[in-house]
Write a protein that holds these residues in place. Sequence first.
Motif: not given
Length: 376
Positions: A22, A27-28, A31, A44-45, A49, A52, A55, A121, A202
């Motif tokens: 990224y 920030s998370l 996305l 969460w900001s 991230p 990946p 996930h 997300y 997450i």
Amino acid sequence: MAQFHNVSGFLPFKGNDYNFGYPAGVSLMDLVPDNVRPMIHEHWSKFPPVNPMWHYLLAGIYMILGFLSFFGNGIVMYLFLTKKSLRSPANMFVVNLSFSDFMMMASQFPMFVMNCLGGGYWTLGPFACQLHAFTGSVFGLCSLLTLVAIGYDRYCVIVKAFDGGHMTSGKAFFLILLCWAYAIVVSIWPFFGWNAYIPEGILTSCSFDYITQDWNKKSFGLFLFIFCYCIPVSIIIFVYVQIVNAIRAHEKALRAQAKKMNVENLRSNADANKQSAEVRIAKVAVANVFLWLLTWTPYAYVVMKGLYGNQDDLTPLVSALPGLIAKTASVYNPIMFAISHPKFRLALQEAWPWFCVHEPKDDDSKSSKTESEATK
């Protein structure tokens, strides 16, 4: 793909070590599409991230847990429905636990996997988020409370065996209804304004809001901690300590009496089998307490940390992993409470001989009621 936004106003993470492809400073929350953002807490900001691969890894783990849970709990429910020999008050709790665990995974892991593989997300909208969190809470709490009821049943059978403490079908049914009612009453409050259900960790699952720092949210978190963790764990520890102490006292008395009579032991063949059952129950008691604490303590820690501790330590992965740990209970519960026990193993052996279960049949018709119930 969502466009990247700087919504936090501050980005405590620096450099390229945590970018995972990224742009620097993302920030998370950057996305997340604009239509999903109102559901998510700004906490969460603060974080970049996650890799990946998390996930995909978590999606794979949840699929494995889901399969094992459906298989193990499905076997327990099938055997209970098809074998009359298993329909005892004690086993009513076991099959209720299996049903609750089965439904918990059925209501949780498909949505979680869809979100993990669909963008990383929450992609299913506000209503699905509330449904996901509510059903997870109801089934999770019911399983937790059923474990308490199972401990209480063992306590009645072993410690209060001669005080009229045996569990009846009516009493077992009432306690099961109480478990469900308790779980529903606790879980329904966010719909009436006491706390709320929002995405967490997450951002691929939803749960209670343990981030917002107002008394509405903090009081509910404290309520959960006391009535859904402290009180249940106190009861579980008490009943299993009493069970272990009762077994130790019984064995000590038998050894003392045998010594007085100058014999090796006072047990008949049936009593020898009973001794084995008692030792097994004592070991299971210790394992039950340990696994209960291992399963629910991380989640209780995260909730209290979020509401009353340093939230900077509450990273997306720290928040996500306790939920995964709690869901592993749906896999080992049927093994701990059903498939590992002689009565269920015999039924499993009769239903599916190819299952490679070899449980010897107890031909001694003089075994006591206490023994037969205690080994279920």
